[in-house]
Write an enzyme that holds these catalytic residues in place. Structure first.
Site, PDB file in Angstrom:
ATOM      1  N   LYS A  14       0.822  -1.143   0.215  1.00  0.00           N
ATOM      2  CA  LYS A  14      -0.019   0.011  -0.165  1.00  0.00           C
ATOM      3  C   LYS A  14       0.940   1.457  -0.104  1.00  0.00           C
ATOM      4  O   LYS A  14       0.476   2.166  -0.741  1.00  0.00           O
ATOM      5  CB  LYS A  14      -1.031   0.010   1.141  1.00  0.00           C
ATOM      6  CG  LYS A  14      -1.617   1.485   1.417  1.00  0.00           C
ATOM      7  CD  LYS A  14      -2.435   1.398   2.640  1.00  0.00           C
ATOM      8  CE  LYS A  14      -1.844   0.835   4.135  1.00  0.00           C
ATOM      9  NZ  LYS A  14      -1.192   2.085   4.535  1.00  0.00           N
ATOM     10  N   GLN A  57      -9.699  -4.049   7.394  1.00  0.00           N
ATOM     11  CA  GLN A  57      -8.922  -3.578   8.878  1.00  0.00           C
ATOM     12  C   GLN A  57      -9.370  -2.588   9.379  1.00  0.00           C
ATOM     13  O   GLN A  57      -8.753  -1.573  10.052  1.00  0.00           O
ATOM     14  CB  GLN A  57      -7.487  -3.234   8.284  1.00  0.00           C
ATOM     15  CG  GLN A  57      -6.726  -4.554   7.724  1.00  0.00           C
ATOM     16  CD  GLN A  57      -5.331  -4.263   7.094  1.00  0.00           C
ATOM     17  OE1 GLN A  57      -4.757  -3.989   8.144  1.00  0.00           O
ATOM     18  NE2 GLN A  57      -4.999  -4.220   6.128  1.00  0.00           N
TER      19      GLN A  57
END
Length: 754
Positions: free
Chosen positions: A35, A252
């Site tokens: 990411k 998440q």
């Protein structure tokens, strides 16, 4: 790095995300999928394509650590630039805006940022002024409720409109008093930073257009963790364009208790029509076994878009599950495993738990074995008393209306200004609608206080005038002068203890930090802002061999091996989440914990654990998340009263309830037991259900007794302090953690013994 080199380092989905130009984009980035690399390469690619954009890119994330990492990576990818992209946290961006436009929302530009410790002092002051008692309306609970209200974008009026009880009406009054007190002190808390920035942008079109026009490209990291005010901030910043790239992972989203709204990421495509959706599913961290296990658990959630993580690192070691007879035994077994890992040269191990109280057993066990460890969530450098005191002197010298800093250091070190004197001064301030600095000047000018108090406050006023005179110096020199003239260093030297010596060393280190900040061109105000916005996880030491932390603090980190402990129903998932029918966030937390591991996962739960200072009367039940693990990925190890290498830690009180001998598990092929084998069709839950049950003598079923644990449909679990037996209408006094003491009628309160 050239354009071609930049793209050659990426996989295909990453490349698509990096090269996307105009319009909204949602990047669903699974755990360990690169990411940060994707975000930083996208920033670098935009600048390579048009260097004039460099200063018009805004990347926002949640922690200083993440922002600094991003900033460093971007710099390493590009040649020196005349202007740089702004990479910062939500709160530091808000500070940047408010320092310029604070007067538009009723504050001065030199406002003070209060942390949790400062807030506690404010609430104590407010409670005294309002005549409230902590036992009747716990301040800790009130602070939490008000913070949650702010994370919904509510002020005191909106909160009062939604009040449902007398307590809520009292909290609304405290809320209103708190906000007025803070504004009079020219002080804000972390929640206020975002709320005031949103208010500024909404109410002042010129400011909103200025920032929306200037920042042509927005990148929002960890979008699943945004709350209502942060969402509103982003919407205001994208009013003139839709060049927003949201990066996140709905699996998440674990900060609902702070106000984070998972719906922000789930509805992104509706908020920004024409969104390009890209999924990053290749994992560069964990083995396929770990990814399959984590994926199987989180697949039970309904609130998700869905993705399948995969890795080129096929296979991997099975997940090891240990059932401990007691918390002490669990900690001993974990230490045995840690010693094995360290013996093989393995580093970067982590013990992860749901709540902070669980760290004690593991800390004690590690200290007994002389295994060095780092505890995340302890007292960080900027949270130490002496550091906060020194910074409070500096803040008060800058902002003489700062009531919070005033109360912190007016008698620190002791200078004869006691509680009675301060209460008199606060009454003067309240009656005349003044801040404490103004009330002090008035009291001295008109001789409103007794002789001794007058002299002590006169000396303090002169001291603060002297501190203010040092502000023209470089701020590390200013801080050094203040510590001497205030007598703070002298008091510690005269104390002459080892603790005082350590505190002096911390003050010397603070001077060093200030000197380094001054040398890199920081202003005194930016130095104070940076100190105020520091978080516990910013202190994390990646070099520590063994780290202890909560699952929430572990987010964004990775370890070679993790020990996820305390996997018990009511603890993980937490009892409050079960009561509020919000287990999905707990399951996401489990997913986060599992995906921190690179190579190996150890899970454990304890059949007996101390709550409220005593052992539970009944055997704890295993977490439902254990049953959601694929059986073929788990190997169960079992030692009812003994763990390898730990005869001296035998728990003999537990032995009578077990009718089978200890089983010693050896590597590399731990022996499966109770029916779990590679090809077994039995679930993990079936295995756990077959374990012999234990109980301790105590109350009869359905009976509430003093010292016992009860469960209330609203307040959760609590300890029974007293029972006045009146048959069906027995009066029960219960202490609920974080909520204080409640007196309840059993038949009306629907109390259930646990």
């Amino acid at each position: 790095m050239s354009h071609a080199d930049l793209l050659s380092d990426l996989n295909e989905p990453q490349r698509q995300a990096v090269t996307h130009r105009e319009g909204p984009m949602l990047i669903l980035a699974g755990a360990g999928s690169g990411k940060t690399r994707t975000i930083t390469y996208r920033i670098a690619h935009l600048i390579q394509q048009d260097p004039a954009l460099a200063g018009r890119i805004l990347a926002v994330t949640f922690t200083n650590k993440a922002a600094e990492e991003m900033k460093g990576r971007v710099i390493s990818l590009l040649p020196p630039l005349q202007a740089s992209p702004l990479v910062c946290t939500f709160h530091s961006f808000a500070v940047r805006v408010l320092r310029r436009y604070a007067q538009r929302v009723g504050y001065r530009a030199d406002f003070t940022i209060c942390d949790t410790d400062d807030q506690k002092r404010v609430y104590r002051t407010i409670y005294r002024e309002m005549g409230l008692k902590d036992k009747e309306l716990p301040a800790r609970m009130v602070r939490s409720v008000i913070s949650r209200a702010k994370n919904q974008g509510w002020g005191p009026r909106e909160f009062l409109k939604n009040a449902r009880s007398m307590d809520d009406e009292d909290i609304a009054r405290v809320f209103d008093h708190y906000q007025r007190y803070m504004q009079a002190s020219n002080a804000v808390d972390f929640d206020d930073l975002i709320l005031l920035t949103v208010k500024l942008l909404r109410q002042h079109e010129d400011v909103r257009f200025r920032y929306s026009d200037w920042f042509r490209f927005l990148l929002i990291d960890e979008y699943q963790d945004t709350n209502k005010p942060q969402y509103d901030l982003i919407r205001n910043l994208t009013e003139l364009h839709s060049n927003v790239c949201a990066v996140g992972d709905e699996d998440q989203s674990i900060y609902g208790f702070r106000g984070a709204d998972i719906n922000n990421i789930l509805r992104f495509e509706k908020d920004y029509p024409g969104t390009r959706l890209i999924k990053l599913e290749q994992n560069y961290r964990s083995t396929q076994v770990i990814l399959d296990a984590a994926g199987a658990v989180v697949a039970n959630n309904l609130s998700r878009k869905g993705k399948t993580l995969w890795t080129e690192s096929k296979g991997g070691r099975k997940i090891e599950l240990f059932v401990a007879p007691s918390a002490k035994n669990e900690a001993g077994w974990v230490c045995d495993k840690i010693e094995e890992c360290l013996g093989w040269g393995e580093e970067h191990l982590a013990v992860l738990y749901r709540t902070n109280f669980m760290s004690r057993e593991f800390e004690e066990a590690l200290r007994q074995r002389r295994i060095p460890y780092r505890l995340v969530g302890g007292v960080s450098f900027y949270s130490r008393k002496e550091v906060k005191d020194a910074l409070a002197y500096l803040r008060l010298a800058i902002n003489r209306s700062d009531n919070v800093s005033f109360l912190r250091i007016v008698n620190e070190p002791a200078r004869g200004i006691g509680r009675t004197t301060l209460e008199r001064l606060q009454k003067i301030a309240s009656r005349r609608d003044l801040n404490l600095g103004e009330a002090l000047s008035l009291a001295l000018r008109e001789h409103l206080l007794p002789g001794r108090a007058h002299k002590a406050l006169q000396r303090f006023s002169e001291l603060m005038d002297e501190c203010e005179s040092h502000l023209d110096l470089a701020f590390h020199l200013c801080l050094d002068k203040i510590l001497e003239s205030s007598g703070y260093r002298t008091a510690l030297r005269e104390e002459g203890t080892e603790e005082a010596d350590n505190r002096l060393l911390n003050l010397d280190e603070l001077i060093n930090v200030a000197r380094e900040a001054s040398q890199r061109g920081a202003t005194m105000q930016s130095f104070l802002d940076e100190a105020a916005l520091r978080a516990d996880t910013d202190e994390y030491d990646a070099k520590a061999a063994v780290t202890l932390m909560t699952l929430h603090n572990a987010k964004g980190l990775e370890f070679s091996t993790i020990f996820l402990v305390g996997c018990e129903e009511g603890l993980f998932p937490h009892q409050r989440a079960i009561q509020e029918n919000d287990v999905e966030e707990e399951r996401r937390l489990c997913y986060v914990g599992l995906t921190r591991a690179q190579r190996k996962i150890h899970l454990s739960y304890s059949r007996m654990r101390r709550f409220f200072g005593r052992d539970s009367h009944e055997s704890n039940q295993p977490s439902r998340f254990l049953n959601e693990l694929p059986t073929e990925l788990v190997e169960a190890v079992h030692s009812p009263s003994w763990s390898p290498g730990s005869d001296h830690r035998r728990d003999s009180s537990f032995l009578p309830s077990w009718n089978e001998p200890p089983v010693v598990q050896r590597r590399p092929q731990p022996k499966a037991f109770a029916g779990i084998t590679r090809n077994s069709k039995k679930s993990v839950q079936q295995f756990l259900d077959n374990l012999p049950r234990t109980s301790k003598p105590g109350a009869q079923p359905g009976q509430i007794v003093k010292g016992g644990t009860v469960e209330h449909p609203k307040y959760g679990r609590g300890r029974v302090l007293h029972v006045q037996d009146m048959g069906k209408d027995s009066k029960v006094t219960v202490q609920f953690p974080g909520l204080g003491i409640k007196k309840l009628i059993q038949s009306y309160a629907r109390l259930r013994p646990v």
